[in-house]
Design a protein around this motif. Structure first.
Motif, PDB file in Angstrom:
ATOM      1  N   GLN A 150      73.476  40.261  33.116  1.00 60.72           N
ATOM      2  CA  GLN A 150      74.763  40.441  34.042  1.00 60.72           C
ATOM      3  C   GLN A 150      74.208  39.379  34.878  1.00 60.72           C
ATOM      4  OE1 GLN A 150      78.059  42.382  33.350  1.00 60.72           O
ATOM      5  NE2 GLN A 150      77.180  42.808  31.226  1.00 60.72           N
ATOM      6  N   THR A 151      73.702  38.706  34.689  1.00 56.89           N
ATOM      7  CA  THR A 151      73.117  37.374  35.820  1.00 56.89           C
ATOM      8  C   THR A 151      75.176  36.933  35.569  1.00 56.89           C
ATOM      9  OG1 THR A 151      72.983  36.172  34.335  1.00 56.89           O
ATOM     10  CG2 THR A 151      71.455  37.197  35.442  1.00 56.89           C
ATOM     11  N   ASP A 152      74.752  35.683  37.094  1.00 59.15           N
ATOM     12  CA  ASP A 152      76.165  34.301  37.138  1.00 59.15           C
ATOM     13  C   ASP A 152      76.757  33.526  36.173  1.00 59.15           C
ATOM     14  OD1 ASP A 152      75.915  36.017  39.432  1.00 59.15           O
ATOM     15  OD2 ASP A 152      74.897  34.782  40.386  1.00 59.15           O
ATOM     16  N   ILE A 180      72.047  50.730  48.007  1.00 57.93           N
ATOM     17  CA  ILE A 180      71.144  50.230  48.216  1.00 57.93           C
ATOM     18  C   ILE A 180      70.474  49.302  47.355  1.00 57.93           C
ATOM     19  CG2 ILE A 180      69.373  50.872  49.233  1.00 57.93           C
ATOM     20  CD1 ILE A 180      71.429  51.261  51.628  1.00 57.93           C
ATOM     21  N   ALA A 181      70.798  50.285  45.827  1.00 60.77           N
ATOM     22  CA  ALA A 181      69.366  49.511  45.069  1.00 60.77           C
ATOM     23  C   ALA A 181      70.349  50.077  43.908  1.00 60.77           C
ATOM     24  CB  ALA A 181      68.799  48.959  44.829  1.00 60.77           C
ATOM     25  N   ALA A 182      70.718  49.153  42.993  1.00 59.26           N
ATOM     26  CA  ALA A 182      70.544  49.916  40.979  1.00 59.26           C
ATOM     27  C   ALA A 182      69.970  49.095  40.042  1.00 59.26           C
ATOM     28  CB  ALA A 182      72.449  49.788  41.104  1.00 59.26           C
ATOM     29  N   SER A 183      70.217  49.229  38.917  1.00 64.10           N
ATOM     30  CA  SER A 183      69.564  48.716  37.468  1.00 64.10           C
ATOM     31  C   SER A 183      71.282  48.052  37.285  1.00 64.10           C
ATOM     32  CB  SER A 183      68.636  49.874  36.282  1.00 64.10           C
ATOM     33  OG  SER A 183      69.604  50.980  36.766  1.00 64.10           O
ATOM     34  N   SER A 184      72.094  48.537  37.736  1.00 67.35           N
ATOM     35  CA  SER A 184      73.203  47.055  37.257  1.00 67.35           C
ATOM     36  C   SER A 184      74.178  46.404  37.740  1.00 67.35           C
ATOM     37  CB  SER A 184      74.031  48.757  37.069  1.00 67.35           C
ATOM     38  OG  SER A 184      73.887  49.538  36.020  1.00 67.35           O
ATOM     39  N   ARG A 185      75.222  45.729  37.545  1.00 69.17           N
ATOM     40  CA  ARG A 185      74.995  45.171  38.291  1.00 69.17           C
ATOM     41  C   ARG A 185      77.281  46.030  38.565  1.00 69.17           C
ATOM     42  NH1 ARG A 185      77.056  38.441  37.881  1.00 69.17           N
ATOM     43  NH2 ARG A 185      78.213  38.661  39.436  1.00 69.17           N
ATOM     44  N   ILE A 186      77.325  45.770  40.132  1.00 64.42           N
ATOM     45  CA  ILE A 186      78.233  46.354  40.856  1.00 64.42           C
ATOM     46  C   ILE A 186      79.556  45.611  41.357  1.00 64.42           C
ATOM     47  CG2 ILE A 186      78.509  47.659  42.726  1.00 64.42           C
ATOM     48  CD1 ILE A 186      76.520  49.317  40.689  1.00 64.42           C
ATOM     49  N   TYR A 242      67.518  32.227  41.381  1.00 61.46           N
ATOM     50  CA  TYR A 242      66.556  32.737  40.799  1.00 61.46           C
ATOM     51  C   TYR A 242      67.243  33.040  39.410  1.00 61.46           C
ATOM     52  CZ  TYR A 242      64.572  34.999  45.235  1.00 61.46           C
ATOM     53  OH  TYR A 242      64.631  34.856  46.876  1.00 61.46           O
ATOM     54  N   GLU A 243      66.250  32.157  38.661  1.00 59.57           N
ATOM     55  CA  GLU A 243      66.021  32.333  36.800  1.00 59.57           C
ATOM     56  C   GLU A 243      65.543  33.710  36.769  1.00 59.57           C
ATOM     57  OE1 GLU A 243      64.756  30.861  32.504  1.00 59.57           O
ATOM     58  OE2 GLU A 243      64.242  29.701  35.061  1.00 59.57           O
ATOM     59  N   ILE A 244      65.722  35.036  36.838  1.00 60.32           N
ATOM     60  CA  ILE A 244      65.801  36.096  36.784  1.00 60.32           C
ATOM     61  C   ILE A 244      64.645  37.140  35.253  1.00 60.32           C
ATOM     62  CG2 ILE A 244      67.263  37.014  38.306  1.00 60.32           C
ATOM     63  CD1 ILE A 244      67.068  37.971  34.921  1.00 60.32           C
ATOM     64  N   SER A 245      64.802  35.223  33.966  1.00 60.51           N
ATOM     65  CA  SER A 245      63.346  35.724  33.187  1.00 60.51           C
ATOM     66  C   SER A 245      64.425  34.450  31.768  1.00 60.51           C
ATOM     67  CB  SER A 245      63.599  36.899  32.553  1.00 60.51           C
ATOM     68  OG  SER A 245      63.726  37.555  31.145  1.00 60.51           O
ATOM     69  N   PRO A 246      62.930  34.295  31.339  1.00 61.94           N
ATOM     70  CA  PRO A 246      63.521  33.584  30.451  1.00 61.94           C
ATOM     71  C   PRO A 246      62.918  34.180  29.164  1.00 61.94           C
ATOM     72  CG  PRO A 246      60.939  32.755  31.147  1.00 61.94           C
ATOM     73  CD  PRO A 246      61.281  33.468  32.445  1.00 61.94           C
ATOM     74  N   TRP A 247      63.939  33.623  27.741  1.00 63.13           N
ATOM     75  CA  TRP A 247      64.113  35.144  26.945  1.00 63.13           C
ATOM     76  C   TRP A 247      63.617  36.338  27.538  1.00 63.13           C
ATOM     77  CZ3 TRP A 247      64.041  29.905  25.129  1.00 63.13           C
ATOM     78  CH2 TRP A 247      64.002  29.640  25.593  1.00 63.13           C
ATOM     79  N   PRO A 248      64.773  36.869  27.461  1.00 56.86           N
ATOM     80  CA  PRO A 248      65.499  38.792  27.715  1.00 56.86           C
ATOM     81  C   PRO A 248      64.724  38.991  26.377  1.00 56.86           C
ATOM     82  CG  PRO A 248      67.434  37.305  28.420  1.00 56.86           C
ATOM     83  CD  PRO A 248      65.850  36.434  28.686  1.00 56.86           C
ATOM     84  N   ASP A 249      64.923  37.860  25.132  1.00 55.05           N
ATOM     85  CA  ASP A 249      65.212  38.960  24.062  1.00 55.05           C
ATOM     86  C   ASP A 249      63.840  39.476  23.956  1.00 55.05           C
ATOM     87  OD1 ASP A 249      65.988  39.516  21.062  1.00 55.05           O
ATOM     88  OD2 ASP A 249      64.263  38.207  20.802  1.00 55.05           O
ATOM     89  N   ARG A 250      62.472  38.667  24.285  1.00 53.83           N
ATOM     90  CA  ARG A 250      61.379  38.853  23.379  1.00 53.83           C
ATOM     91  C   ARG A 250      60.710  40.307  25.451  1.00 53.83           C
ATOM     92  NH1 ARG A 250      56.915  33.848  25.988  1.00 53.83           N
ATOM     93  NH2 ARG A 250      58.081  34.208  28.495  1.00 53.83           N
ATOM     94  N   ILE A 251      61.370  39.796  25.577  1.00 51.61           N
ATOM     95  CA  ILE A 251      61.263  41.600  26.930  1.00 51.61           C
ATOM     96  C   ILE A 251      61.744  42.956  26.491  1.00 51.61           C
ATOM     97  CG2 ILE A 251      61.396  42.158  29.338  1.00 51.61           C
ATOM     98  CD1 ILE A 251      61.861  39.409  30.159  1.00 51.61           C
ATOM     99  N   PHE A 252      63.238  42.652  25.742  1.00 53.12           N
ATOM    100  CA  PHE A 252      63.973  43.882  25.891  1.00 53.12           C
ATOM    101  C   PHE A 252      63.744  44.451  24.232  1.00 53.12           C
ATOM    102  CE2 PHE A 252      64.999  42.302  29.584  1.00 53.12           C
ATOM    103  CZ  PHE A 252      65.108  43.437  30.573  1.00 53.12           C
ATOM    104  N   THR A 253      63.369  43.251  23.224  1.00 46.38           N
ATOM    105  CA  THR A 253      63.270  43.637  22.547  1.00 46.38           C
ATOM    106  C   THR A 253      62.478  43.566  21.390  1.00 46.38           C
ATOM    107  OG1 THR A 253      63.497  41.677  21.310  1.00 46.38           O
ATOM    108  CG2 THR A 253      65.324  42.792  21.841  1.00 46.38           C
ATOM    109  N   ARG A 289      73.973  32.561  41.597  1.00 51.34           N
ATOM    110  CA  ARG A 289      72.258  33.124  42.395  1.00 51.34           C
ATOM    111  C   ARG A 289      71.351  33.406  40.952  1.00 51.34           C
ATOM    112  NH1 ARG A 289      74.135  35.993  48.165  1.00 51.34           N
ATOM    113  NH2 ARG A 289      75.896  35.227  49.226  1.00 51.34           N
ATOM    114  N   THR A 290      71.951  33.907  40.036  1.00 49.36           N
ATOM    115  CA  THR A 290      70.859  34.361  38.723  1.00 49.36           C
ATOM    116  C   THR A 290      71.502  34.199  37.378  1.00 49.36           C
ATOM    117  OG1 THR A 290      72.176  36.680  38.962  1.00 49.36           O
ATOM    118  CG2 THR A 290      69.685  36.519  40.236  1.00 49.36           C
TER     119      THR A 290
END
Length: 725
Positions: free
Chosen positions: A26-28, A644-650, A313-324, A10-11
Motif C-alpha cells: 500500500q505504498t504510493d 496515531i499509527a497503523a499497520s494499514s494504509r488509512i 522513502y523506499e520502504i523496501s527492496p524485494w518485499p517478496d523475500r521479506i514476507f514470503t 512519498r513511499t
C-alpha cells in the motif's frame, strides 16, 4: 496518518515478481524491476491495484546476455565486461558482468528500456552506475582511455597518476551513459506519447562506494539536467561494514548509516530534485536470523530520520523475500518465515513514514552542526600503489563484498581516513555531517549552514582551484576551518591542476594556504584569516581512529578553533542524539560514548517499534539502542479522532455525528494493528470485510491516553472500521 495523495510518491518499493496480495504494501508507487517478456503484464497488474508504476533496471549490470553474445547486433560484446589486472571478469553473477559503458552498450540499454516507456511507466530508475576500482583492463576501457586522454592506455596500477586518471575516466563514462540514455528516452516519450518521463538514479552513498572501492558519478549527476533525483541505497548491508574507532574494529551500523544518509542528502540539498531514503528489513545476505535483521533495520531506519530535509522513502527492496521467504532460526534448527510481530512492526513503520513531512523540527542539545568535507575524488585513489592486485581483490556475490584478509585490504575496507574525522564527534553526541566539497562551486551559498568545517586532502583532492577561493571567502566571513594533513598521500603526485601550468604546488593544500594568505613555512597552528580562523592540524586523519587519546586530541583541536573564532556555542558532549519531527521523537543512545547513561523520556508516548503500539509514560533507551515514538502530548486536539499509527494504509476517513469511519488496507497475512485517539471511550467498534456486513471488533481502551487499540486481519481490498461514541 491518513492517506496522502499517491502522486506525491512519498513511499514506494521495488519488486521483480508479479503482484501478490501478500506483498501489497500500500505504498504510493512500485518500481517494477527488470525488462523481460513479463514486464508489461507485471506493470499492468500493479497499475490495476492503484499504484503509480516506475521501472527499475541495472545500468552497470543485468540480464543482458543477448547483447553479450551477439544476438542484438551480431557482435560479441564480452570485451566490454570490466576486467581486473589479472584479466578476470568482474561479475555480479553467472553471465552477468559489470560493464564498461561504451556508446554501443548505452544504445543497447536505450532501445531495451523503450519497451518500458511503451508499457506506460511514469519514471525509470537506472540503478548503481558502478565501475570497480580494480577494473580498467578490458579492451573497451583501453579504447575509451585513448579517446578521452588522446594517448595510449596506461595500466592503472603503474602509478598514482594512472590510477587517479583511470578512476576519473570511469566516472565520466557512466555520466556520459546516463546523460545520453536519459536524454534520448525523454525525447522519445514526449514525441511518441506526449508524456514527460522522469529519470532517477538509485545509488550507494559516496561513503560506501569509497569504502567498497567502487567508482560512480555521484555529485557529477548534479550537472545532468536529465536526472530528476535519486534513491539513497543505504541499508544494513552497507552500514554494517566494519570501521575503526579508538583502535577497535567492529560493525557500527547506526553510526555508519547516519553518515551515509547525511552524505546522500547532499545530492539533493539546494535543488528541486527528489531523493528517497532506502530501508531494507532483510538485506542481501540471507544468513542472518530475524532478530539480527530487525535490530539492524531499526538502526538504519532511525539513522535516516535524523535528516529531516528528506521525507520520501523506499520502504523496501524485494518485499517478496521479506514476507514470503524463510531465514535461519536463531538456534540453528532450520528456517522460519517472518514472525507476525515483526511483520506488523514493519507495516506500522512503513505507513508512518508517509507522515514524516513535518514543519516542526527541533534538535535536543547541540545545535551547531560540524561539517566534514568529502569529494567524489575520494573514489579515485582507492588502490594501494605498493600492493599487487591479488592482495586487495574483492568480489560482490550478490549478498556482500568479500575482500582478502590482508592488512592492506582491511585497512582499505575500514577507511579510517574518513571515519577518524567523523566518529569522534558522533560518538560524543555532536551532530556532524559529510559535506560535498565539489558542490562549493555549484551553489554559491552551499556553505552557509556551517560555521565549522574539517578538510583533509590526504584521502581526496579538490576538483579545481576555484574551490579554494570560495573556502577563503567563507573563512574571511567568520568560518572556522580545520585542515588535517601531513602531506604524505602518494596521490598528491597525480598530474592535476595543482602541479601543472606556470606555477605549481607540491599538493593542493599548498595552494589553499596561499589563497588563505598563510605562510606555508609557519610553525604556528592557528591563523586568523579575516573574521575567521584556520587551524592546521599536521597529522594524517587515520591517526584519529587509532586510539582514545587521538580521538580526544581531534575534539580538543576543534574546540580550540571554535574558541579562537569566538564561537561561543562550544558543544556539550552527551551520549545520545534526539530530534523531534512534529509529534515524532527519534532518539539514539550511543555506545563507546562519554557515559553509559540510559536516556529517559517522560510524557505519554506510543512506541512505534512495538507491534502492539503500546502506550508508555516513560521510554528508556540504553546505549547502543534507538527509539521512535509518537508524542501524544504534542499539540493534540482532545475533541477529535486521530489515527496515531497503523499497520494499514488509512483511506476514506470521515467523522459524522460522533461516528468515525475509515478504510484500512494492508497486505494479506500481516496483522492489522491500529492505535486511535478518541474524544472519549467508544460505545461500539465495528469492522466490515464486506460492504454493510459489520461485526464487533477486537479492541482495548487505554484511559490515560484516550486511545483505542484495534486489531483485525489486514486485506489489500481494505476493511471498513466504524467507531461510535
Amino acid at each position: 496518518m491518513y492517506s496522502i495523495n499517491r502522486s506525491e510518491e512519498r513511499t514506494g518499493f521495488q519488486e521483480r515478481v508479479p503482484y501478490h496480495p501478500a506483498i501489497d504494501l500500500q505504498t504510493d508507487f512500485v518500481m517494477v524491476y527488470g525488462i523481460d517478456d513479463s514486464m508489461p503484464q507485471r506493470i499492468q497488474e500493479w497499475q490495476q491495484k492503484g499504484y503509480i508504476t516506475h521501472l527499475m533496471t541495472g545500468v552497470a549490470w543485468g540480464e543482458y546476455q543477448d547483447y553479450l553474445y551477439g544476438k542484438v547486433d551480431g557482435k560479441n560484446h564480452w570485451e566490454e565486461a570490466q576486467k581486473n589486472r589479472l584479466g578476470d571478469i568482474i561479475s555480479h553473477g553467472k553471465d552477468v558482468p559489470y560493464m564498461v559503458p561504451t556508446i554501443a552498450y548505452t544504445d543497447f540499454l536505450t532501445q531495451r528500456i523503450k519497451k518500458a516507456v511503451d508499457a506506460g511507466v511514469e519514471a525509470i530508475h537506472l540503478e548503481e552506475p558502478e565501475f570497480w576500482v580494480e577494473g580498467g583492463y578490458s579492451e573497451a576501457f583501453k579504447r575509451e582511455w585513448q579517446i578521452y586522454y588522446k594517448e595510449p592506455w596506461k595500466a592503472p596500477h603503474e602509478s598514482a597518476d594512472a590510477q587517479y586518471r583511470a578512476s576519473k575516466l570511469k566516472a565520466y563514462l557512466y555520466k556520459r551513459c546516463l546523460d545520453r540514455l536519459c536524454g534520448e528516452l525523454k525525447e522519445y516519450a514526449l514525441v511518441t506519447y506526449g508524456r514527460e518521463l522522469r529519470f532517477y538514479v538509485p545509488t550507494h552513498s559516496l561513503i560506501n562506494y569509497t569504502q567498497w572501492r567502487i567508482v560512480s558519478p555521484q555529485s557529477q549527476l548534479l550537472d545532468l539536467p536529465t536526472i530528476d533525483g535519486y534513491i539513497a541505497q543505504v541499508w544494513t548491508g552497507t552500514s554494517r561494514t566494519p570501521n575503526v574507532y579508538k583502535g577497535v574494529t567492529k560493525e557500527r551500523t547506526f553510526e555508519t548509516a547516519y553518515l551515509e544518509y547525511g552524505m546522500m542528502q547532499e545530492l539533493a540539498r539546494g535543488t528541486d530534485r527528489k531523493i528517497w531514503f532506502l530501508h531494507d528489513p532483510i538485506e542481501d545476505n540471507p544468513s542472518y536470523d530475524w532478530e539480527d535483521y530487525k535490530q539492524n533495520y531499526i538502526k538504519t531506519l532511525t539513522a535516516s530520520l535524523f535528516h529531516p530535509n528528506v521525507w520520501h522513502y523506499e520502504i523496501s527492496p524485494w518485499p517478496d523475500r521479506i514476507f514470503t521467504k524463510s531465514y535461519p532460526k536463531k538456534d540453528g534448527t532450520g528456517k522460519e518465515k517472518i514472525p507476525a510481530s515483526y511483520a506488523a512492526t514493519l507495516l506500522i513503520l512503513m505507513n508512518t513514514l508517509r507522515d514524516l513531512k513535518q514543519d516542526f523540527i527541533e534538535w535536543d542539545g547541540n545545535q551547531d552542526t560540524i561539517g566534514v568535507f568529502l569529494s567524489d575524488s575520494a573514489m579515485f585513489q582507492r588502490s594501494p600503489l605498493d600492493s599487487s592486485n591479488e592482495e586487495v581483490s574483492q568480489r560482490y556475490d550478490g549478498t556482500k563484498v568479500d575482500m582478502l584478509q590482508t592488512d592492506t585490504a582491511m585497512e582499505l575496507l575500514h577507511w579510517s581516513d574518513f571515519y577518524g574525522l567523523t566518529l569522534p564527534f558522533l560518538k560524543a553526541g555532536v551532530p556532524i555531517r559529510p559535506v560535498q566539497l565539489d558542490n562549493i562551486r555549484r551553489f554559491p551559498s552551499y556553505l552557509d549552514p556551517y560555521r565549522t568545517l574539517i578538510l583533509s586532502y590526504e584521502y581526496m583532492k579538490p576538483e579545481s582551484p576555484d574551490i579554494h577561493l570560495a573556502l577563503s571567502q567563507w573563512v574571511q566571513e567568520g568560518g572556522c576551518l580545520i585542515y588535517v594533513g601531513d602531506d604524505s598521500d602518494p596521490y598528491h603526485q597525480a598530474k592535476e591542476w595543482w602541479n601543472q601550468g606556470e606555477k605549481t604546488f607540491t599538493n593542493p593544500a599548498a595552494h589553499l594556504l596561499e589563497v588563505l594568505g598563510i605562510d606555508q613555512q609557519s610553525e604556528q597552528d592557528m591563523h586568523a584569516v579575516g573574521k575567521g580562523v584556520v587551524h592546521l592540524l599536521r597529522k594524517h586523519p587515520k591517526q584519529f581512529a587509532q586510539s582514545a587519546e587521538m580521538a580526544e586530541q581531534l575534539l580538543t583541536a576543534v574546540k580550540r578553533t571554535k574558541e579562537a573564532g569566538k564561537q561561543n556555542d562550544i558543544w556539550e558532549e552527551q551520549n545520545y542524539l534526539l530530534i523531534r519531527r512534529g509529534p515524532y521523537i527519534i532518539s539514539a543512545v550511543l555506545d563507546e560514548s562519554v557515559s553509559e547513561q540510559v536516556l529517559q523520556l517522560d510524557g505519554l508516548f506510543v512506541d512505534l517499534l512495538d507491534d502492539q503500539l503500546t502506550v508508555h509514560k516513560t521510554i528508556n533507551v540504553s546505549p547502543g539502542k534507538q527509539s521512535f515514538v509518537y508524542d501524544l502530548q504534542h499539540q493534540q486536539d482532545s475533541q477529535r479522532f486521530e489515527v496515531i499509527a497503523a499497520s494499514s494504509r488509512i483511506e476514506e476517513a470521515e467523522v459524522e455525528q460522533g461516528q468515525f469511519t475509515f478504510l484500512a488496507k494492508g497486505p494479506l497475512h500481516v496483522p492489522g494493528v491500529n492505535r486511535i485517539k478518541c474524544p472519549e471511550e467508544p460505545k461500539k467498534v465495528s469492522i466490515a470485510t464486506q460492504p454493510g456486513k459489520y461485526q464487533e471488533a477486537d479492541t482495548e481502551w487505554e484511559p490515560d491516553s484516550h486511545t483505542l487499540l484495534l486489531t483485525y486481519d489486514n486485506h489489500p481490498d481494505g476493511v471498513t472500521i466504524q467507531i461510535t461514541l
